[in-house]
Structures are given as structure tokens and as C-alpha cells.
Motif scaffolding. Structure first.
Motif, PDB file in Angstrom:
ATOM      1  N   ILE A 124      68.210 -26.961 -48.025  1.00 43.29           N
ATOM      2  CA  ILE A 124      69.600 -27.261 -48.358  1.00 43.29           C
ATOM      3  C   ILE A 124      69.769 -28.777 -48.417  1.00 43.29           C
ATOM      4  N   THR A 125      70.178 -29.269 -49.557  1.00 36.82           N
ATOM      5  CA  THR A 125      70.449 -30.704 -49.716  1.00 36.82           C
ATOM      6  C   THR A 125      71.933 -30.940 -49.467  1.00 36.82           C
ATOM      7  N   VAL A 126      72.222 -31.738 -48.442  1.00 40.58           N
ATOM      8  CA  VAL A 126      73.617 -31.959 -48.061  1.00 40.58           C
ATOM      9  C   VAL A 126      73.926 -33.453 -48.054  1.00 40.58           C
TER      10      VAL A 126
ATOM     11  N   ILE B 199      69.094 -16.117 -55.578  1.00 49.01           N
ATOM     12  CA  ILE B 199      69.587 -16.282 -54.204  1.00 49.01           C
ATOM     13  C   ILE B 199      70.398 -17.561 -54.087  1.00 49.01           C
ATOM     14  N   SER B 200      69.821 -18.669 -54.579  1.00 43.94           N
ATOM     15  CA  SER B 200      70.515 -19.959 -54.468  1.00 43.94           C
ATOM     16  C   SER B 200      71.808 -19.968 -55.282  1.00 43.94           C
ATOM     17  N   GLN B 201      71.785 -19.366 -56.458  1.00 43.58           N
ATOM     18  CA  GLN B 201      72.994 -19.341 -57.284  1.00 43.58           C
ATOM     19  C   GLN B 201      74.107 -18.545 -56.620  1.00 43.58           C
ATOM     20  N   THR B 202      73.735 -17.402 -56.039  1.00 44.05           N
ATOM     21  CA  THR B 202      74.746 -16.570 -55.377  1.00 44.05           C
ATOM     22  C   THR B 202      75.306 -17.251 -54.149  1.00 44.05           C
ATOM     23  N   VAL B 203      74.420 -17.906 -53.377  1.00 47.88           N
ATOM     24  CA  VAL B 203      74.863 -18.556 -52.140  1.00 47.88           C
ATOM     25  C   VAL B 203      75.748 -19.755 -52.439  1.00 47.88           C
ATOM     26  N   LEU B 204      75.408 -20.510 -53.488  1.00 48.36           N
ATOM     27  CA  LEU B 204      76.191 -21.707 -53.813  1.00 48.36           C
ATOM     28  C   LEU B 204      77.621 -21.371 -54.217  1.00 48.36           C
ATOM     29  N   THR B 205      77.820 -20.204 -54.825  1.00 43.88           N
ATOM     30  CA  THR B 205      79.159 -19.845 -55.293  1.00 43.88           C
ATOM     31  C   THR B 205      80.092 -19.424 -54.157  1.00 43.88           C
ATOM     32  N   LYS B 206      79.571 -19.298 -52.944  1.00 41.97           N
ATOM     33  CA  LYS B 206      80.395 -18.815 -51.827  1.00 41.97           C
ATOM     34  C   LYS B 206      81.112 -19.926 -51.086  1.00 41.97           C
ATOM     35  N   GLY B 207      80.877 -21.188 -51.458  1.00 43.12           N
ATOM     36  CA  GLY B 207      81.560 -22.291 -50.781  1.00 43.12           C
ATOM     37  C   GLY B 207      81.248 -22.362 -49.302  1.00 43.12           C
ATOM     38  N   LEU B 208      79.958 -22.433 -48.982  1.00 41.21           N
ATOM     39  CA  LEU B 208      79.540 -22.389 -47.580  1.00 41.21           C
ATOM     40  C   LEU B 208      79.856 -23.666 -46.816  1.00 41.21           C
TER      41      LEU B 208
ATOM     42  N   ILE C 136      77.492 -29.482 -49.605  1.00 39.39           N
ATOM     43  CA  ILE C 136      76.224 -28.937 -50.089  1.00 39.39           C
ATOM     44  C   ILE C 136      76.044 -29.309 -51.551  1.00 39.39           C
ATOM     45  N   LEU C 137      74.949 -30.009 -51.832  1.00 39.96           N
ATOM     46  CA  LEU C 137      74.643 -30.410 -53.205  1.00 39.96           C
ATOM     47  C   LEU C 137      73.799 -29.356 -53.914  1.00 39.96           C
ATOM     48  N   SER C 138      72.816 -28.811 -53.221  1.00 35.00           N
ATOM     49  CA  SER C 138      71.960 -27.790 -53.839  1.00 35.00           C
ATOM     50  C   SER C 138      71.298 -26.971 -52.746  1.00 35.00           C
ATOM     51  N   ILE C 139      70.931 -25.750 -53.125  1.00 31.42           N
ATOM     52  CA  ILE C 139      70.165 -24.856 -52.249  1.00 31.42           C
ATOM     53  C   ILE C 139      68.965 -24.388 -53.044  1.00 31.42           C
ATOM     54  N   ASP C 140      67.780 -24.716 -52.568  1.00 30.43           N
ATOM     55  CA  ASP C 140      66.542 -24.359 -53.261  1.00 30.43           C
ATOM     56  C   ASP C 140      65.713 -23.427 -52.387  1.00 30.43           C
ATOM     57  N   ILE C 141      65.194 -22.372 -52.999  1.00 31.50           N
ATOM     58  CA  ILE C 141      64.331 -21.431 -52.289  1.00 31.50           C
ATOM     59  C   ILE C 141      62.905 -21.982 -52.330  1.00 31.50           C
TER      60      ILE C 141
END
Length: 329
Positions: free
Chosen positions: A154-156, A200-209, A217-222
Motif C-alpha cells: 500500500i502506497t500512502v 483485488i486492488s481495484q475493488t479495494v481502492l473503490t471502498k475509500g479505505l 492511499i495512492l495505490s494498492i498493488d498485489i
């Protein structure tokens, strides 16, 4: 040594002691350094800091850095932050870094973040240079029962406006783990997750975590995806084993009931035999009574005995024939 010379030496010693105490209590060198750096501060202001139990260099040196960097900060702000227990040097360094990076950050906001226990300088640096948080392997089970393990990076970037009261890295990792498990669990097959791990990353990013956290959160990479156990088959095996144990228990219960019923029937047979024996025991008594009362003659009794002996002989011959037939077979 005459009296005049001794007096001069004592006066000189007293002057030296007074000057030493004066220069110790009054930071003349710090005052000169501040004036030469363009920081206008009175000598009595430094003396007042001593009286207020403030170490002057802890305030003046950061003030010199701030003035040289073009920041508009006064002595009262730094001194009040020092008295509140804050780290003046770190706050000034954070303000200088934010000023160089064109990040809008006021002294009051920076001081509040520092007093809240956050490293404000590290937060400013993270706003300029985002940080990568690596999660542990997160396990989820697809609909086909296959366990899938995924590791996320997770890039934050620090969100300075939410540093006070915002959640930390543990919350980010927990929310991302929840999103990964939910995404894997909603997949029809583990093969779809292996084919498209970016889903996975696309779905997680859309949830506004990052809502309510101190980060953006800038990006989530598997980073890695592995196959785990066949949880579905394992659960089915356990269910089958449980069903087998239940069936065995019910069969054992039925067998026990059958054995109990058999024992009950055996007892009833023995009871009936006892009644037969009891009834047979009454026959001689009845015959004796009949002979005694004249209802039965001696010849009748003899005929009865002959018939009884003949019957016993036939039974004996029948048993012998039955035994011979079993041998022949």
C-alpha cells in the motif's frame, strides 16, 4: 604584599566572579549570534527566559533557522511551545520542509500535531515522499472452496489535515485485509483471482479505505498470490466424518435397543416355560386326586403311561433321524 595591592587583587577577583556569573546567567554569545543572523531580540528577553526556566538556545537556535528560511515566527510562539512540552527544533524543521515543498502548514497546526505525539517532520517528509506499507499474507477462500493468500503493498501519503485524531498504519492494513478477503470470497473461482490479481486492488481502492485515517492511499498493488489449502474439501471431509459418527451412534442405539428387546423376549420365554412346568407339575396331582375320588381307574392310568412312553420313544427316534440327516449333509 602591602595593603593596597591586596585590595586591588580582591577587587579584581570579585569583578571576575561577578562577570563569570553574569555571562553564565546572561547568554551574551547567543545574543550576539542572534543579532548577527538578523534576529532582533533583546538581552532582557534572554534573561526573562532564564527566569521562566526556558533554555534560551532551545528557542533561539530554531528561531535563527526559521528566520534564515524566510518563515514568520516570533519568540513567544516558540517559547510557549517549549513550555507546553513540545519539540521546538522538530517543529521548525517541519515548517521549513513544508515551506520548501509548497505545503500549506501553519505554526499552530504544526505545534498541535507535535503536542499530539505525532512526528510532524516525518509526516511532512511522507507528504513529499510517499511511504510503502507491506501487509502480511492475507488469506481468503473463493466460492469453489480453494484458499488464496495475497500480499499487498500500500502506497500512502500523510494527510496533514487528519494527523490529529486520524488512525494509523494498523488501521490501513486491517481495512486492506478486509477488502482483500471480501474480494477473494466473492470470486466464483480461485482461478479468476490468479488470472487477474489486479481485480483485488481495484475493488479495494473503490471502498475509500483511507477515510478517518492520517493517510491518503495512492495505490494498492498485489505483490504475491499463493494457493493455500482446499478448505471446501476439508470442510466436506469433516462433515462426512461427523455424519458417519452420527450414523454409527444411531446404529449403535438401534443395536442396543434390539439387544434389550431380545433379552426381554428371552425373559418372557423363560417365564412362559416356568408356567408350563408349573402346569405340568399340577397334572400328577390332578391324576392322584382323580384316582382317589374314583374318577379315573387303574387301567386308565396304565393306558396313560403306555401312551406317554410311546410318545417319548417316537420323540427319541425322531431326534436320532434328524441327527443322522445332518451328518449326511
Amino acid at each position: 604584599m602591602d595593603q593596597g595591592t591586596l585590595t586591588i587583587l580582591l577587587i579584581a577577583a570579585a569583578v571576575i566572579v561577578v562577570l563569570a556569573i553574569f555571562f553564565t546567567f546572561v547568554p551574551i554569545m547567543l545574543w550576539i549570534s542572534a543579532l548577527s543572523s538578523g534576529v532582533k531580540i533583546g538581552i532582557f528577553t534572554l534573561v526573562g527566559m532564564r527566569l521562566r526556566r526556558v533554555i534560551p538556545r532551545r528557542v533561539i537556535n530554531p528561531l535563527i533557522k526559521a528566520v534564515k528560511a524566510g518563515l514568520s515566527i516570533n519568540t513567544n510562539q516558540l517559547e510557549s511551545h517549549y513550555l507546553a512540552g513540545g519539540n521546538v527544533d522538530r517543529v521548525v524543521n517541519a515548517l521549513i520542509a513544508a515551506h520548501r515543498a509548497n505545503i500549506e502548514l501553519t505554526f499552530e497546526r504544526c505545534a498541535a500535531i507535535d503536542l499530539a505525539g505525532r512526528n510532524v517532520l516525518e509526516a511532512v517528509q511522507m507528504s513529499v515522499n510517499p511511504k510503502v506499507i507491506e501487509s502480511p499474507f492475507i488469506a481468503g477462500v473463493a466460492m469453489d472452496g480453494i484458499e488464496v493468500k495475497a500480499k499487498a503493498r500500500i502506497t500512502v501519503r500523510a494527510n496533514i489535515d487528519r494527523l490529529v485524531g486520524g488512525a494509523g498504519e494498523d488501521t490501513i492494513i486491517a481495512r486492506v485485509g478486509e477488502g482483500v478477503v471480501s474480494t477473494i470470497g466473492s470470486s466464483d473461482s480461485h482461478k479468476k483471482v490468479l488470472e487477474n490479481p489486479d481485480m483485488i486492488s481495484q475493488t479495494v481502492l473503490t471502498k475509500g479505505l483511507d477515510a478517518g485515517t492520517a493517510f491518503e492511499i495512492l495505490s494498492i498493488d498485489i505483490a504475491d498470490v499463493d494457493i493455500g489449502k482446499n478448505i471446501g474439501a476439508h470442510l466436506q471431509t469433516e462433515q462426512a466424518e461427523a455424519d458417519k459418527n452420527i450414523a454409527q451412534a444411531k446404529a449403535e442405539e438401534r443395536r442396543a435397543m434390539a439387544v434389550a428387546q431380545e433379552q426381554e423376549m428371552t425373559a418372557r420365554v423363560e417365564e412362559m416355560r416356568a408356567k408350563v412346568v408349573e402346569a405340568e407339575a399340577e397334572v400328577p396331582q390332578a391324576m392322584a386326586a382323580a384316582l382317589k375320588e374314583g374318577n379315573m381307574g387303574v387301567m386308565d392310568y396304565m393306558n396313560y403311561n403306555n401312551i406317554k412312553a410311546d410318545t417319548e420313544m417316537r420323540h427319541s427316534v425322531g431326534d436320532m433321524n434328524e441327527g443322522q440327516n445332518k451328518k449326511d449333509k
